[in-house]
Design an enzyme around this catalytic site. Structure first.
Site, PDB file in Angstrom:
ATOM      1  N   GLN A  75       0.806  -1.225   0.000  1.00 38.28           N
ATOM      2  CA  GLN A  75       0.000   0.000   0.000  1.00 38.28           C
ATOM      3  C   GLN A  75       0.845   1.284   0.000  1.00 38.28           C
ATOM      4  OE1 GLN A  75      -2.375   0.007   3.570  1.00 38.28           O
ATOM      5  NE2 GLN A  75      -0.628   0.169   4.928  1.00 38.28           N
ATOM      6  N   ARG A 111      15.401  -1.866  12.252  1.00 40.08           N
ATOM      7  CA  ARG A 111      14.391  -2.446  11.339  1.00 40.08           C
ATOM      8  C   ARG A 111      14.599  -1.953   9.910  1.00 40.08           C
ATOM      9  NH1 ARG A 111       9.267  -4.121  13.262  1.00 40.08           N
ATOM     10  NH2 ARG A 111       8.367  -3.317  11.361  1.00 40.08           N
ATOM     11  N   TYR A 143      19.063  -1.903  23.779  1.00 38.81           N
ATOM     12  CA  TYR A 143      20.218  -2.583  23.178  1.00 38.81           C
ATOM     13  C   TYR A 143      20.801  -1.720  22.060  1.00 38.81           C
ATOM     14  CZ  TYR A 143      16.264  -4.148  20.211  1.00 38.81           C
ATOM     15  OH  TYR A 143      15.148  -4.202  19.433  1.00 38.81           O
ATOM     16  N   ASP A 172       2.580 -11.009  11.146  1.00 37.20           N
ATOM     17  CA  ASP A 172       1.603 -10.445  12.093  1.00 37.20           C
ATOM     18  C   ASP A 172       0.160 -10.641  11.629  1.00 37.20           C
ATOM     19  OD1 ASP A 172       3.553  -9.605  13.811  1.00 37.20           O
ATOM     20  OD2 ASP A 172       3.154  -7.459  13.614  1.00 37.20           O
TER      21      ASP A 172
END
Ligand SMILES: Cc1cc2nc3c(=O)[nH]c(=O)nc-3n(C[C@H](O)[C@H](O)[C@H](O)COP(=O)(O)OP(=O)(O)OC[C@H]3O[C@@H](n4cnc5c(N)ncnc54)[C@H](O)[C@@H]3O)c2cc1C
Length: 398
Positions: free
Chosen positions: A35, A108, A217, A295
């Protein structure tokens, strides 16, 4: 697999791109529909454990990943107010030796960029941006993806990798009930040089306290510090990577916590907030030529740090199932059969960790020491994590 039409993947997140790459590597034609008009992951870190690392390495990504990852020496538990520290587990060489692959932390955006680069290099025209999936139709011979702007795309199969609010999942099984957990997650990044030396160590840290916990982290070769702080708050219900909060609001949520936490929060460039919604595992992901992944299939709380790992594993197992079966519905059923039990167990384990990390017993120093000694005792930690890290998506039976 004799069918000529492409395998359609809705969503180009970490899950959709892992699946695309795994399928392309096995010689399948793939079309990915996303999208967003532009692909840019939002800033936050992600932990990839040995199980996810094995899957990514099987796709040929190790050399690119190691240029930007951080491989911590271990993980520590720290007490929310005093900062008392316990070992959670060793990582680094121990992870490689015990589980056969490293445990690493990565931005990410870096992981996403590496996956995207590999997909584009292998199949330059497979990605379509700016098209929003609305649903699908299917019959015995094919599936048709229906987009919001009226576009129709035919394929041999459809993989719904369109995230936690999946339209493909809604079209398959209806709206998935979500339960607000009363938890809000703060996320943010700090340039490492802004932090004192003691916070720059190459370890992953879990601070635990009554009603909240913090995970931090290093990422991007140690130049950035990733912060996730979770507190019990019931006035925020938006589940999104892009909702901004303020430094003061985040500081208020961690009032009374150790000064190290306040130091980190004050240095976060832009704090983002995310409401934690819990969902029960689905009993089924597949109907005919359509299935779910990542997910969309098994949304989870992040307390096992396994959402992205599961999505990556899904992609590798899915591609192996396509290679092993002659027809699409059988391949999708085999994929679901191989993945359902593990992912459901991980979703439940993350729910259990939410209770463990925020336990009221952590309120006073004496009770806390007893609680940590008992809950993070070496044998119990092994029982909770070994089965997660030992899993091998490249070899698991399908
Ligand atoms: C606070 C927090 C910390 C986390 N930490 C970790 C961690 O340390 N380790 C870990 O393994 N996991 C972690 N996770 C989980 C991990 O981020 C997710 O599980 C993972 O990103 C899921 O990937 P996905 O590809 O399934 O979904 P997404 O990343 O959501 O991708 C879905 C894609 O589909 C697209 N899309 C959506 N709808 C449509 C549509 N209708 N049409 C077309 N495209 C569409 C979206 O634009 C997006 O690109 C964490 C999550 C949170 C909230």
């Amino acid at each position: 697999m004799p069918e000529q039409k492409p395998i359609l993947i809705a969503g180009a997140g970490i899950g959709g791109l892992s699946a695309a790459l795994a399928l392309i590597r096995r010689g399948f034609a793939v079309r990915v529909i996303e999208q967003a008009r532009e692909l840019a992951e939002v800033g936050a870190g992600v932990q990839i454990s040995a199980n996810g690392a094995r899957a990514l390495f099987s796709l040929g990504l190790e050399a690119a990943l190691e240029k930007v990852w951080c491989e911590p020496a271990g993980k520590e538990i720290r007490l929310w107010n005093t900062g008392e520290t316990w070992k959670l587990f060793d990582l680094g060489a121990v992870s490689r030796e015990r589980y056969g692959a490293p445990y690493f932390m990565i931005h990410r955006a870096d992981l996403h960029r590496i996956l995207l680069g590999a997909v584009k290099a292998a199949a330059p025209d497979c990605l379509t941006l700016g098209l929003r999936v609305a649903g699908f139709e299917q019959d015995e011979s094919c599936v048709t993806l229906l987009c919001e702007n009226g576009t129709r795309i035919e394929g041999a199969a459809l993989i719904g990798a369109d995230g936690v609010h999946s339209r493909v999942r809604n079209a398959l099984f209806g709206e998935m009930p979500a339960r607000f957990t009363g938890l809000l997650a703060w996320r943010g990044l700090v340039p490492m040089e802004r932090l004192p030396e003691r916070l720059r160590r190459p370890v992953g840290t879990n601070w635990v306290g009554p009603g909240g916990h913090v995970v931090h982290y290093p990422i991007r070769s140690g130049t950035l510090f990733n912060f996730v702080g979770m507190v019990e708050r019931s006035d925020w219900l938006v589940e999104s990577w892009t909702e901004r909060g303020t430094t003061q609001e985040a500081l208020n949520d961690f009032k009374g916590w150790n000064e190290d936490i306040a130091t980190v929060i004050r240095n976060i460039e832009m704090p983002f907030k995310w409401a934690m919604l819990g969902r029960e595992p689905l009993k089924q992901w597949t109907l005919g030529r359509v299935t779910l992944l990542g997910d969309a299939a098994h949304p989870t709380l992040p307390m096992m740090a396994q959402g992205a790992n599961m999505a990556i594993e899904d992609g590798v197992v899915l591609a192996r199932s396509f290679a092993a079966h002659d027809d699409v519905p059988a391949a999708l059923k085999a994929y679901e059969g191989a993945r359902l039990e593990r992912t459901s167990r991980l979703v439940r384990a993350a729910n259990d960790n939410a209770t463990r990390f925020h336990n009221p017993a952590l309120g006073n120093a004496q009770g806390a020491a007893r609680y940590v000694d008992s809950e993070w005792q070496e044998e119990k930690v092994k029982q909770r994590y070994d089965w997660v890290f030992e899993y091998d998506p490249v070899r698991v039976a399908i």
